[in-house]
Design an enzyme around this catalytic site. Sequence first.
Site, short mmCIF file in Angstrom:
data_model
loop_
_atom_site.label_atom_id
_atom_site.label_comp_id
_atom_site.label_asym_id
_atom_site.label_seq_id
_atom_site.Cartn_x
_atom_site.Cartn_y
_atom_site.Cartn_z
N GLU A 115 0.83 -1.21 0.00
CA GLU A 115 0.00 0.00 0.00
C GLU A 115 0.87 1.26 0.00
O GLU A 115 0.58 2.21 -0.74
CB GLU A 115 -0.95 -0.01 1.20
CG GLU A 115 -2.09 -1.02 1.03
CD GLU A 115 -2.93 -1.16 2.27
OE1 GLU A 115 -4.15 -0.93 2.19
OE2 GLU A 115 -2.38 -1.53 3.34
N GLU A 135 -4.98 -9.38 3.57
CA GLU A 135 -5.82 -9.06 4.73
C GLU A 135 -7.06 -9.95 4.82
O GLU A 135 -7.49 -10.31 5.93
CB GLU A 135 -6.23 -7.58 4.68
CG GLU A 135 -5.12 -6.61 5.06
CD GLU A 135 -4.20 -6.27 3.91
OE1 GLU A 135 -3.36 -5.36 4.06
OE2 GLU A 135 -4.30 -6.91 2.83
#
Length: 244
Positions: A115, A135
């Site tokens: 990210e 995730e």
Amino acid sequence: MTQPFVDYDKPLNGVASISLNRPEALNAINMAMRDDLWTFIQAARLDPDVRVLIFRGEGPRAFSAGADISEFGSAPSLHESREARRQRDLWALLEDLPIPTIAALHGFCFGAGIELPLYCDLRIATENTQIGLPEVTLGYIPSAGGTQLMPRIAPPGAASGLILSGDPIDADQALRWGIIHRVVAPEELDDTVLAVAERLAVADPAVTAALKRSIRRGLDLSMSAAIRRDTQTARRLANRLSDR
């Protein structure tokens, strides 16, 4: 004296470098590192001599394996955690940075470890790079922008598959999908990134900042509105040149 987990230096004129330096934990980003990242990014932003910012990860195995999950739920309270993020919003700071940013990737780039690079303007990776947003396999979602950044960079269908499955991809696949811009041999990464940074650093900072604003903000506008905005920006920059 404890070893810092984030290092900041200036390897070239006009170029600053931020290195994640926790290789024994695969550069997993803990709360102290988040604070240091915010501090050093802000330092680069406020330094008129810095025209390009590089992000690196120390150690042979990972740029970053993501957030340090051992700290999940360790904040004194949810309110304090949210307030700390509001006061030092690392991701908003990165998104609005007016100077070019380059992520030098190798090894594992998972979760927050991809990210952060997705906020960068350029991503150069070694052949052994693995990219993933795992995730979903841990029972939560990417919370640092992955669900929004990835579909804006990779083809939306490919991005959805990556996010929903949590499966990693290799450097070649990431290159085909446009997630990274160049793949190099591990021993060539540092020299390649520095050469690109040196080239970007010679550009007029006002023009670079205008280009970044145009690219980012134009995505939220209609084509005609974005072009009108570019015309106004070009006129303003031309007037600045004529006034010199």
